[in-house]
Scaffold this active site. Structure first.
Site, PDB file in Angstrom:
ATOM      1  N   ASN A  62      61.489 -24.256   4.044  1.00 43.63           N
ATOM      2  CA  ASN A  62      61.758 -24.257   5.490  1.00 43.63           C
ATOM      3  C   ASN A  62      60.951 -25.057   6.378  1.00 43.63           C
ATOM      4  OD1 ASN A  62      63.196 -21.741   4.800  1.00 43.63           O
ATOM      5  ND2 ASN A  62      61.197 -20.886   4.348  1.00 43.63           N
ATOM      6  N   HIS A  69      51.674 -22.055  21.472  1.00 45.56           N
ATOM      7  CA  HIS A  69      51.106 -20.788  22.185  1.00 45.56           C
ATOM      8  C   HIS A  69      52.053 -19.772  22.024  1.00 45.56           C
ATOM      9  CE1 HIS A  69      48.020 -22.931  24.415  1.00 45.56           C
ATOM     10  NE2 HIS A  69      49.109 -23.945  24.227  1.00 45.56           N
ATOM     11  N   HIS A  73      47.799 -16.682  18.429  1.00 47.24           N
ATOM     12  CA  HIS A  73      47.211 -18.051  18.721  1.00 47.24           C
ATOM     13  C   HIS A  73      46.093 -18.344  19.341  1.00 47.24           C
ATOM     14  CE1 HIS A  73      49.187 -17.663  22.408  1.00 47.24           C
ATOM     15  NE2 HIS A  73      48.542 -18.755  22.976  1.00 47.24           N
ATOM     16  N   ASP A  75      43.722 -20.461  22.290  1.00 50.89           N
ATOM     17  CA  ASP A  75      43.796 -21.278  23.300  1.00 50.89           C
ATOM     18  C   ASP A  75      42.696 -22.017  23.359  1.00 50.89           C
ATOM     19  OD1 ASP A  75      46.335 -20.512  24.273  1.00 50.89           O
ATOM     20  OD2 ASP A  75      45.376 -19.393  25.927  1.00 50.89           O
ATOM     21  N   HIS A  79      43.624 -26.733  27.072  1.00 53.36           N
ATOM     22  CA  HIS A  79      44.964 -25.861  27.558  1.00 53.36           C
ATOM     23  C   HIS A  79      44.836 -25.982  29.193  1.00 53.36           C
ATOM     24  CE1 HIS A  79      48.180 -23.340  27.613  1.00 53.36           C
ATOM     25  NE2 HIS A  79      47.798 -22.211  27.838  1.00 53.36           N
ATOM     26  N   HIS A 207      42.118 -17.795  31.895  1.00 54.38           N
ATOM     27  CA  HIS A 207      42.313 -19.232  31.418  1.00 54.38           C
ATOM     28  C   HIS A 207      41.361 -20.256  32.286  1.00 54.38           C
ATOM     29  CE1 HIS A 207      46.148 -17.673  30.119  1.00 54.38           C
ATOM     30  NE2 HIS A 207      46.295 -18.675  29.195  1.00 54.38           N
TER      31      HIS A 207
HETATM   32 MN    MN Z   1      48.087 -19.848  24.974  1.00 50.62          MN
END
Ligand code: MN
Length: 258
Positions: A62, A69, A73, A75, A79, A207
């Site tokens: 495949n 993201h 996952h 970061d 990012h 973040h």
């Molecule tokens: Mn992310």
């Protein structure tokens, strides 16, 4: 050598259990939808290119399509604009990817209020009971949200105001980033920040502060209810994407019994 031998023996005799904290990747794995005019990260798609047929007489394979993201996952600092001069995901120092994990449980709070946001006092109270966060460790924030992890609508929990999922106050994000020596924070929700984090000041404070302070985030974790409050070790394995702002990751926990 002796210590690795003991670890291998403990895994084979069950004294150390390996627990998968990773959300399975399927076409139902929720992916992020950003408001116009911003492009949204790609959902996971499995595209068959051979299946023991004329395309591959004795093989099956495949292609996968996925954003950095989507699903469970990591970061990486680059990012976010606050980490723009920091590391990409391929540059993550390997000792940051294996470390002690502690679990802070906000399941009851998130069940009572999907917009629950943790404050520094929540974590300081936890520390009063269980001790400081371990150096180079991971703070795993349990909210029970992973029960929705194969149901995008419920996982995002959006209405006209935005998404309603638990997170952190800006003050808390800043405290975790600047006043602790952890590697990063792991959450059960789709993103590090609360669903309404865009409306905070600064917007998306986890973040903003974590990635701006060379710390990492892991999202879409599950099975956190199977971990002890302290004492587990996690192994985080993102792909070494050069220039990558994050990567799908397999996240495993080692838990010692007896
Ligand atoms: Mn992310």
């Amino acid at each position: 050598m002796a210590q690795l031998g003991e670890l291998v023996a403990a895994i084979s005799n069950g004294k150390v259990e390996i627990i998968d904290l990773t959300n399975k990747l399927t076409e139902n794995t929720p992916s992020m939808t950003l408001p116009d005019p911003f492009p949204s990260p790609a959902p996971f798609v499995l595209e068959e290119i051979a299946a023991y047929d004329e395309r591959g007489p004795v093989w099956r394979a495949n292609d996968i399509h996925i954003s950095e993201h989507t699903g469970t996952h990591l970061d990486a600092p680059i990012h976010w604009i606050t980490g723009r001069d920091g590391r990409d995901v391929s540059e993550t120092p390997l000792p940051r990817l294996i470390g002690p994990a502690v679990v802070v449980d906000f399941t009851a709070e998130a069940a009572a209020n999907p917009d629950f946001v943790a404050t520094p006092d929540h974590f300081k109270e936890w520390q009063t009971e269980h001790g400081d966060f371990p150096q180079n460790g991971w703070v795993l924030v349990r909210t029970g949200w992973s029960v929705h992890s194969q149901n995008a609508e419920r996982f995002v929990n959006a209405d006209s105001e935005g998404a309603h999922t638990p997170g952190f106050t800006p003050e808390c994000a800043r405290w975790l980033a600047e006043e602790t020596h952890i590697s990063g924070v792991g959450v059960e929700t789709m993103g590090l920040d609360a669903g309404l984090g865009h409306a905070m000041e600064p917007g998306m404070p986890m973040h903003y502060y974590l990635l701006g302070n060379d710390k990492y985030g892991i999202t879409s974790l599950q099975n956190l209810d199977r971990l002890p409050v302290t004492g587990a070790v996690i192994v985080v394995a993102p792909l070494p994407i050069v220039g990558g702002t994050g990567s799908p990751a397999r996240v495993l926990a080692l838990v010692e019994h007896g």
